[in-house]
Write an enzyme that holds these catalytic residues in place. Sequence first.
Site, PDB file in Angstrom:
ATOM      1  NE  ARG A   1      -3.958  -2.146   1.936  1.00 28.78           N
ATOM      2  CZ  ARG A   1      -3.808  -3.227   2.707  1.00 28.78           C
ATOM      3  NH1 ARG A   1      -2.859  -3.258   3.605  1.00 28.78           N
ATOM      4  NH2 ARG A   1      -4.609  -4.253   2.567  1.00 28.78           N
TER       5      ARG A   1
ATOM      6  CE  LYS B   1       0.782  14.190 -14.584  1.00 29.35           C
ATOM      7  NZ  LYS B   1       0.562  14.779 -15.928  1.00 29.35           N
TER       8      LYS B   1
ATOM      9  NE  ARG C   1       2.044  17.267 -12.998  1.00 32.24           N
ATOM     10  CZ  ARG C   1       2.564  16.390 -12.155  1.00 32.24           C
ATOM     11  NH1 ARG C   1       2.138  16.344 -10.910  1.00 32.24           N
ATOM     12  NH2 ARG C   1       3.508  15.551 -12.536  1.00 32.24           N
TER      13      ARG C   1
ATOM     14  CE  LYS D   1       6.903  17.439 -13.701  1.00 24.66           C
ATOM     15  NZ  LYS D   1       6.964  16.248 -14.518  1.00 24.66           N
TER      16      LYS D   1
ATOM     17  CG  HIS E   1       3.751  16.779 -24.086  1.00 25.56           C
ATOM     18  ND1 HIS E   1       4.517  17.932 -24.008  1.00 25.56           N
ATOM     19  CD2 HIS E   1       4.477  15.823 -23.458  1.00 25.56           C
ATOM     20  CE1 HIS E   1       5.638  17.661 -23.346  1.00 25.56           C
ATOM     21  NE2 HIS E   1       5.639  16.396 -23.007  1.00 25.56           N
TER      22      HIS E   1
ATOM     23  CD  GLU F   1      -2.277  17.212 -16.056  1.00 28.77           C
ATOM     24  OE1 GLU F   1      -1.272  16.582 -15.690  1.00 28.77           O
ATOM     25  OE2 GLU F   1      -2.744  17.177 -17.185  1.00 28.77           O
TER      26      GLU F   1
ATOM     27  CG  HIS G   1       7.898  11.494 -25.248  1.00 26.17           C
ATOM     28  ND1 HIS G   1       6.543  11.612 -25.503  1.00 26.17           N
ATOM     29  CD2 HIS G   1       8.172  12.369 -24.241  1.00 26.17           C
ATOM     30  CE1 HIS G   1       6.021  12.505 -24.678  1.00 26.17           C
ATOM     31  NE2 HIS G   1       6.990  12.985 -23.911  1.00 26.17           N
TER      32      HIS G   1
ATOM     33  CD  GLU H   1       9.347  16.865 -22.330  1.00 30.43           C
ATOM     34  OE1 GLU H   1       8.719  17.861 -21.910  1.00 30.43           O
ATOM     35  OE2 GLU H   1       8.778  15.885 -22.867  1.00 30.43           O
TER      36      GLU H   1
ATOM     37  CG  HIS I   1       1.027  12.291 -26.550  1.00 33.79           C
ATOM     38  ND1 HIS I   1       0.343  12.882 -25.509  1.00 33.79           N
ATOM     39  CD2 HIS I   1       2.225  11.930 -26.041  1.00 33.79           C
ATOM     40  CE1 HIS I   1       1.107  12.868 -24.428  1.00 33.79           C
ATOM     41  NE2 HIS I   1       2.244  12.298 -24.717  1.00 33.79           N
TER      42      HIS I   1
ATOM     43  CG  ASN J   1       0.387  17.862 -20.705  1.00 31.15           C
ATOM     44  OD1 ASN J   1       1.338  17.136 -20.418  1.00 31.15           O
ATOM     45  ND2 ASN J   1      -0.748  17.855 -20.024  1.00 31.15           N
TER      46      ASN J   1
HETATM   47  P1  NAD Z   1      14.179   5.642 -21.352  1.00 27.10           P
HETATM   48  O1  NAD Z   1      13.955   5.425 -19.934  1.00 27.10           O
HETATM   49  O2  NAD Z   1      13.700   4.598 -22.314  1.00 27.10           O
HETATM   50  O3  NAD Z   1      15.748   5.868 -21.592  1.00 27.10           O
HETATM   51  C1  NAD Z   1      16.228   6.064 -22.918  1.00 27.10           C
HETATM   52  C2  NAD Z   1      17.376   5.078 -23.226  1.00 27.10           C
HETATM   53  O4  NAD Z   1      18.563   5.553 -22.588  1.00 27.10           O
HETATM   54  C3  NAD Z   1      17.153   3.677 -22.701  1.00 27.10           C
HETATM   55  O5  NAD Z   1      17.679   2.755 -23.622  1.00 27.10           O
HETATM   56  C4  NAD Z   1      17.958   3.669 -21.412  1.00 27.10           C
HETATM   57  O6  NAD Z   1      18.338   2.383 -20.997  1.00 27.10           O
HETATM   58  C5  NAD Z   1      19.144   4.501 -21.814  1.00 27.10           C
HETATM   59  N1  NAD Z   1      19.866   5.167 -20.731  1.00 27.10           N
HETATM   60  C6  NAD Z   1      19.357   5.697 -19.612  1.00 27.10           C
HETATM   61  N2  NAD Z   1      20.304   6.348 -18.940  1.00 27.10           N
HETATM   62  C7  NAD Z   1      21.446   6.217 -19.643  1.00 27.10           C
HETATM   63  C8  NAD Z   1      22.756   6.699 -19.455  1.00 27.10           C
HETATM   64  N3  NAD Z   1      23.086   7.496 -18.443  1.00 27.10           N
HETATM   65  N4  NAD Z   1      23.713   6.361 -20.371  1.00 27.10           N
HETATM   66  C9  NAD Z   1      23.375   5.588 -21.439  1.00 27.10           C
HETATM   67  N5  NAD Z   1      22.137   5.140 -21.683  1.00 27.10           N
HETATM   68  C10 NAD Z   1      21.175   5.459 -20.784  1.00 27.10           C
HETATM   69  O7  NAD Z   1      13.557   7.024 -21.872  1.00 27.10           O
HETATM   70  P2  NAD Z   1      13.346   8.450 -21.162  1.00 27.10           P
HETATM   71  O8  NAD Z   1      13.293   9.420 -22.277  1.00 27.10           O
HETATM   72  O9  NAD Z   1      14.258   8.672 -20.047  1.00 27.10           O
HETATM   73  O10 NAD Z   1      11.878   8.311 -20.528  1.00 27.10           O
HETATM   74  C11 NAD Z   1      10.742   8.078 -21.328  1.00 27.10           C
HETATM   75  C12 NAD Z   1       9.646   7.554 -20.437  1.00 27.10           C
HETATM   76  O11 NAD Z   1       9.356   8.542 -19.459  1.00 27.10           O
HETATM   77  C13 NAD Z   1       8.359   7.248 -21.151  1.00 27.10           C
HETATM   78  O12 NAD Z   1       7.871   6.001 -20.726  1.00 27.10           O
HETATM   79  C14 NAD Z   1       7.412   8.353 -20.698  1.00 27.10           C
HETATM   80  O13 NAD Z   1       6.061   7.934 -20.648  1.00 27.10           O
HETATM   81  C15 NAD Z   1       7.939   8.668 -19.336  1.00 27.10           C
HETATM   82  N6  NAD Z   1       7.658  10.038 -18.872  1.00 27.10           N
HETATM   83  C16 NAD Z   1       7.081  10.166 -17.655  1.00 27.10           C
HETATM   84  C17 NAD Z   1       6.832  11.428 -17.158  1.00 27.10           C
HETATM   85  C18 NAD Z   1       6.266  11.579 -15.783  1.00 27.10           C
HETATM   86  O14 NAD Z   1       5.891  12.700 -15.398  1.00 27.10           O
HETATM   87  N7  NAD Z   1       6.217  10.518 -15.007  1.00 27.10           N
HETATM   88  C19 NAD Z   1       7.170  12.567 -17.895  1.00 27.10           C
HETATM   89  C20 NAD Z   1       7.762  12.392 -19.133  1.00 27.10           C
HETATM   90  C21 NAD Z   1       8.014  11.113 -19.629  1.00 27.10           C
HETATM   91  N1  GLY Z   2       5.191  15.486 -17.711  1.00 28.08           N
HETATM   92  C1  GLY Z   2       4.014  16.214 -17.402  1.00 28.08           C
HETATM   93  C2  GLY Z   2       3.690  16.228 -15.943  1.00 28.08           C
HETATM   94  O1  GLY Z   2       4.476  15.777 -15.135  1.00 28.08           O
HETATM   95  O2  GLY Z   2       2.653  16.706 -15.591  1.00 28.08           O
END
Ligand code: NAD
Ligand code: GLY
Length: 359
Positions: free
Chosen positions: A118, A140, A239, A224, A246, A234, A263, A182, A250, A243
Amino acid sequence: MQSLSIALGERTYPIYIGPGLLSETALFEANLPAGALCIVTNETVAPLYLDTLRKTLAHRRVVECVLPDGEPHKNLTTLARVFDSLIAGRVHRDGAIIALGGGVVGDMAGFAAACYQRGIACAQIPTTLLSQVDSSVGGKTAVNHPQGKNLIGAFHQPCAVFADTKVLQTLPDREMSAGLAEVIKYGLIEDASFFAWLESAMPKLRAREERELVEAISRSCAIKAQIVAEDERETTGRRALLNLGHTFGHAIETAVDYQGWLHGEAVGVGLLLATDLSARLGLIDPSVIARVKSLLESAGLRTVSPRVAPEQLWELMQMDKKVSGGKLPLVLLNQLGDAQLRRDVDQELVLQTLRHYQP
Ligand code: NAD
Ligand code: GLY
């Protein structure tokens, strides 16, 4: 090292930014609960940084969970492996998960922490630029469902975020540029002086110079943190300004079936489309469009949509999970550094923008 905090009452937490944080035993000690720890990482990041983190936490009981790499693994099946590790490792409510990786690892580890017994603590060690400026901050968490991205998730704020800028040295160039989209977004929605600073600092950021990285990440996280503190879940629309670009992004990602576009790359084009649309609506001076395009180019990002019919992109934009009451919400610019959410944008104007950025 820079530090700032995100003000959420009893859930307030610190964000540390600087080179070499991964080795700072005392900093981790000061911010982690006393119980057992579970490091969640992936097959790419583990060989690079897991050993350093192990040494930093050598005096603690630590279990490890190394997941396969990539967005296709961000699902309930992979999540079950995190729960298996937590149970096998006898991690209890006095323990914590430590997410070591990009946004995929961070979102999954955060969601596991939200659900396990939990809810247990989660510390984020984001290792991509995107995760350092965006996904690790704000609480998130989610996994994907075959019907859509991030459909199963929870709000669960971390107990601390440790953004070690040194780890960005191993990040592939494309991933770096994707994160810069971003960063540019924050300047556009909230801080014209940050946008102007980025225009001059971009070559040093792409060369991964520490001073500029710390500055860009700190300023992004500060924006942020402020927005999340004002509208954590949001609900007020504040918040939603995060986006910007975005909804376009998307639609692009879905149209190309997530192939060939990261992305952040799709968001980059989305920022340009949102700027163009804001100018068509008479909200901003058209000269801003050229500045945005030029900054995206200097960040190594694309400024043209994929070859997809504008009408199809428009249809895909209607699928955005933020559509409510049949109205498409779009974040637009009032000026550089000031954004607003609108639900009354004429379809034909959006199509004009989409047509203008066809290859
Ligand atoms: P990712 O986590 O897939 O990382 C990108 C690539 O880089 C992967 O292959 C990873 O293994 C590699 N990598 C990571 N760190 C590294 C390093 N220091 N050196 C070499 N390689 C490295 O992609 P991302 O862009 O970090 O994240 C995308 C994800 O984040 C999506 O799933 C998206 O939905 C999510 N996201 C969430 C939020 C939120 O608010 N929670 C906001 C934006 C995006
Ligand atoms: N990445 C958008 C948010 O965190 O609200």
